[in-house]
Design a protein around this motif. Structure first.
Motif, PDB file in Angstrom:
ATOM      1  N   MET A   1       0.849  -1.169   0.000  1.00  0.00           N
ATOM      2  CA  MET A   1       0.000   0.000   0.000  1.00  0.00           C
ATOM      3  C   MET A   1       0.902   1.241   0.000  1.00  0.00           C
ATOM      4  O   MET A   1       1.676   1.442   0.916  1.00  0.00           O
ATOM      5  N   ARG A   2       0.756   2.020  -1.066  1.00  0.00           N
ATOM      6  CA  ARG A   2       1.548   3.248  -1.149  1.00  0.00           C
ATOM      7  C   ARG A   2       0.697   4.499  -0.996  1.00  0.00           C
ATOM      8  O   ARG A   2       1.161   5.497  -0.455  1.00  0.00           O
ATOM      9  N   TYR A   3      -0.522   4.468  -1.469  1.00  0.00           N
ATOM     10  CA  TYR A   3      -1.380   5.656  -1.459  1.00  0.00           C
ATOM     11  C   TYR A   3      -2.555   5.445  -0.506  1.00  0.00           C
ATOM     12  O   TYR A   3      -3.206   4.406  -0.544  1.00  0.00           O
ATOM     13  N   ILE A   4      -2.788   6.429   0.327  1.00  0.00           N
ATOM     14  CA  ILE A   4      -3.917   6.370   1.251  1.00  0.00           C
ATOM     15  C   ILE A   4      -4.858   7.517   0.908  1.00  0.00           C
ATOM     16  O   ILE A   4      -4.449   8.682   0.908  1.00  0.00           O
ATOM     17  N   VAL A   5      -6.100   7.165   0.589  1.00  0.00           N
ATOM     18  CA  VAL A   5      -7.098   8.190   0.313  1.00  0.00           C
ATOM     19  C   VAL A   5      -7.855   8.488   1.604  1.00  0.00           C
ATOM     20  O   VAL A   5      -8.119   7.599   2.411  1.00  0.00           O
ATOM     21  N   VAL A   6      -8.175   9.750   1.782  1.00  0.00           N
ATOM     22  CA  VAL A   6      -8.881  10.205   2.976  1.00  0.00           C
ATOM     23  C   VAL A   6     -10.186  10.832   2.514  1.00  0.00           C
ATOM     24  O   VAL A   6     -10.198  11.646   1.590  1.00  0.00           O
ATOM     25  N   PHE A   7     -11.281  10.441   3.168  1.00  0.00           N
ATOM     26  CA  PHE A   7     -12.605  10.908   2.768  1.00  0.00           C
ATOM     27  C   PHE A   7     -13.540  10.866   3.959  1.00  0.00           C
ATOM     28  O   PHE A   7     -13.197  10.329   5.013  1.00  0.00           O
ATOM     29  N   ALA A   8     -14.710  11.431   3.788  1.00  0.00           N
ATOM     30  CA  ALA A   8     -15.737  11.372   4.833  1.00  0.00           C
ATOM     31  C   ALA A   8     -17.017  10.802   4.240  1.00  0.00           C
ATOM     32  O   ALA A   8     -17.314  10.992   3.056  1.00  0.00           O
ATOM     33  N   GLN A   9     -17.738  10.105   5.087  1.00  0.00           N
ATOM     34  CA  GLN A   9     -19.067   9.621   4.734  1.00  0.00           C
ATOM     35  C   GLN A   9     -19.951   9.881   5.939  1.00  0.00           C
ATOM     36  O   GLN A   9     -19.632   9.445   7.051  1.00  0.00           O
ATOM     37  N   GLN A  10     -21.002  10.622   5.711  1.00  0.00           N
ATOM     38  CA  GLN A  10     -21.904  11.030   6.786  1.00  0.00           C
ATOM     39  C   GLN A  10     -21.129  11.675   7.931  1.00  0.00           C
ATOM     40  O   GLN A  10     -21.312  11.360   9.097  1.00  0.00           O
ATOM     41  N   GLU A  11     -20.209  12.575   7.551  1.00  0.00           N
ATOM     42  CA  GLU A  11     -19.416  13.391   8.471  1.00  0.00           C
ATOM     43  C   GLU A  11     -18.423  12.618   9.332  1.00  0.00           C
ATOM     44  O   GLU A  11     -17.904  13.130  10.307  1.00  0.00           O
ATOM     45  N   ILE A  12     -18.142  11.369   8.979  1.00  0.00           N
ATOM     46  CA  ILE A  12     -17.144  10.570   9.692  1.00  0.00           C
ATOM     47  C   ILE A  12     -15.966  10.355   8.748  1.00  0.00           C
ATOM     48  O   ILE A  12     -16.148   9.937   7.601  1.00  0.00           O
ATOM     49  N   GLY A  13     -14.750  10.640   9.220  1.00  0.00           N
ATOM     50  CA  GLY A  13     -13.558  10.502   8.393  1.00  0.00           C
ATOM     51  C   GLY A  13     -13.086   9.064   8.299  1.00  0.00           C
ATOM     52  O   GLY A  13     -13.103   8.324   9.283  1.00  0.00           O
ATOM     53  N   TYR A  14     -12.658   8.688   7.109  1.00  0.00           N
ATOM     54  CA  TYR A  14     -12.157   7.349   6.836  1.00  0.00           C
ATOM     55  C   TYR A  14     -10.910   7.439   5.971  1.00  0.00           C
ATOM     56  O   TYR A  14     -10.646   8.470   5.348  1.00  0.00           O
ATOM     57  N   ALA A  15     -10.190   6.331   5.884  1.00  0.00           N
ATOM     58  CA  ALA A  15      -9.050   6.219   4.981  1.00  0.00           C
ATOM     59  C   ALA A  15      -8.995   4.793   4.447  1.00  0.00           C
ATOM     60  O   ALA A  15      -9.413   3.856   5.120  1.00  0.00           O
ATOM     61  N   VAL A  16      -8.474   4.662   3.222  1.00  0.00           N
ATOM     62  CA  VAL A  16      -8.331   3.361   2.577  1.00  0.00           C
ATOM     63  C   VAL A  16      -7.022   3.381   1.796  1.00  0.00           C
ATOM     64  O   VAL A  16      -6.704   4.391   1.158  1.00  0.00           O
ATOM     65  N   GLY A  17      -6.280   2.274   1.823  1.00  0.00           N
ATOM     66  CA  GLY A  17      -5.000   2.203   1.142  1.00  0.00           C
ATOM     67  C   GLY A  17      -5.088   1.542  -0.222  1.00  0.00           C
ATOM     68  O   GLY A  17      -5.897   0.636  -0.436  1.00  0.00           O
ATOM     69  N   PHE A  18      -4.241   2.012  -1.138  1.00  0.00           N
ATOM     70  CA  PHE A  18      -4.149   1.473  -2.495  1.00  0.00           C
ATOM     71  C   PHE A  18      -2.682   1.352  -2.893  1.00  0.00           C
ATOM     72  O   PHE A  18      -1.846   2.124  -2.436  1.00  0.00           O
ATOM     73  N   ASP A  19      -2.393   0.424  -3.800  1.00  0.00           N
ATOM     74  CA  ASP A  19      -1.040   0.272  -4.325  1.00  0.00           C
ATOM     75  C   ASP A  19      -0.776   1.205  -5.506  1.00  0.00           C
ATOM     76  O   ASP A  19       0.355   1.571  -5.766  1.00  0.00           O
ATOM     77  N   ASP A  20      -1.816   1.576  -6.216  1.00  0.00           N
ATOM     78  CA  ASP A  20      -1.680   2.347  -7.445  1.00  0.00           C
ATOM     79  C   ASP A  20      -2.398   3.693  -7.320  1.00  0.00           C
ATOM     80  O   ASP A  20      -3.521   3.749  -6.820  1.00  0.00           O
ATOM     81  N   SER A  21      -1.747   4.752  -7.782  1.00  0.00           N
ATOM     82  CA  SER A  21      -2.334   6.095  -7.656  1.00  0.00           C
ATOM     83  C   SER A  21      -3.609   6.249  -8.482  1.00  0.00           C
ATOM     84  O   SER A  21      -4.531   6.969  -8.080  1.00  0.00           O
ATOM     85  N   SER A  22      -3.691   5.566  -9.622  1.00  0.00           N
ATOM     86  CA  SER A  22      -4.908   5.687 -10.433  1.00  0.00           C
ATOM     87  C   SER A  22      -6.096   5.011  -9.746  1.00  0.00           C
ATOM     88  O   SER A  22      -7.226   5.499  -9.848  1.00  0.00           O
ATOM     89  N   ASP A  23      -5.858   3.914  -9.037  1.00  0.00           N
ATOM     90  CA  ASP A  23      -6.940   3.282  -8.270  1.00  0.00           C
ATOM     91  C   ASP A  23      -7.418   4.205  -7.156  1.00  0.00           C
ATOM     92  O   ASP A  23      -8.615   4.307  -6.886  1.00  0.00           O
ATOM     93  N   ALA A  24      -6.473   4.879  -6.501  1.00  0.00           N
ATOM     94  CA  ALA A  24      -6.827   5.823  -5.438  1.00  0.00           C
ATOM     95  C   ALA A  24      -7.659   6.969  -5.991  1.00  0.00           C
ATOM     96  O   ALA A  24      -8.700   7.337  -5.422  1.00  0.00           O
ATOM     97  N   ALA A  25      -7.233   7.527  -7.116  1.00  0.00           N
ATOM     98  CA  ALA A  25      -7.970   8.638  -7.734  1.00  0.00           C
ATOM     99  C   ALA A  25      -9.361   8.192  -8.184  1.00  0.00           C
ATOM    100  O   ALA A  25     -10.347   8.912  -7.991  1.00  0.00           O
ATOM    101  N   ASP A  26      -9.449   6.998  -8.768  1.00  0.00           N
ATOM    102  CA  ASP A  26     -10.754   6.470  -9.199  1.00  0.00           C
ATOM    103  C   ASP A  26     -11.693   6.293  -8.016  1.00  0.00           C
ATOM    104  O   ASP A  26     -12.887   6.581  -8.106  1.00  0.00           O
ATOM    105  N   PHE A  27     -11.161   5.787  -6.904  1.00  0.00           N
ATOM    106  CA  PHE A  27     -11.987   5.595  -5.715  1.00  0.00           C
ATOM    107  C   PHE A  27     -12.601   6.921  -5.264  1.00  0.00           C
ATOM    108  O   PHE A  27     -13.798   7.000  -4.983  1.00  0.00           O
ATOM    109  N   LEU A  28     -11.783   7.965  -5.194  1.00  0.00           N
ATOM    110  CA  LEU A  28     -12.304   9.263  -4.760  1.00  0.00           C
ATOM    111  C   LEU A  28     -13.294   9.837  -5.773  1.00  0.00           C
ATOM    112  O   LEU A  28     -14.337  10.372  -5.394  1.00  0.00           O
ATOM    113  N   TYR A  29     -12.984   9.716  -7.046  1.00  0.00           N
ATOM    114  CA  TYR A  29     -13.865  10.251  -8.086  1.00  0.00           C
ATOM    115  C   TYR A  29     -15.231   9.577  -8.041  1.00  0.00           C
ATOM    116  O   TYR A  29     -16.257  10.245  -7.953  1.00  0.00           O
ATOM    117  N   TRP A  30     -15.241   8.247  -8.107  1.00  0.00           N
ATOM    118  CA  TRP A  30     -16.515   7.535  -8.134  1.00  0.00           C
ATOM    119  C   TRP A  30     -17.222   7.570  -6.786  1.00  0.00           C
ATOM    120  O   TRP A  30     -18.457   7.560  -6.728  1.00  0.00           O
TER     121      TRP A  30
END
Length: 84
Positions: A1-30
């Motif tokens: 895991m090289r990239y960690i995306v940070v996001f919120a859902q229903q005002e609660i912060g979360y993070a998820v790890g990815f090996d590839d930057s394009s997968d991380a970007a896709d996760f945030l976009y979608w």
């Protein structure tokens, strides 16, 4: 895991790890497009860089880079503890 995306859902912060930057970007976009996630940004574990998320050229959240970094590092520490 090289990239960690940070996001919120229903005002609660979360993070998820990815090996590839394009997968991380896709996760945030979608996640923003389809699942009502509030994307904050991506943390690069190797370099320590933070990229605040911009959706179609505009930021959608006001979490600053130190905040993104803190959540990502907390997630990384937790992931390491679970493996040991």
């Amino acid at each position: 895991m090289r990239y960690i995306v940070v996001f919120a859902q229903q005002e609660i912060g979360y993070a998820v790890g990815f090996d590839d930057s394009s997968d991380a970007a896709d996760f945030l976009y979608w996640g923003y497009e389809e699942y009502d996630l509030v994307p904050y940004g991506t943390f690069d574990v190797l370099t320590g860089e933070v990229w605040p998320y911009e959706h179609r050229g505009e930021r959608v959240a006001e979490l600053d880079e130190p905040g993104i970094r803190k959540i990502a590092l907390d997630y990384l520490k937790s992931a390491i503890r679970q493996r040991t």
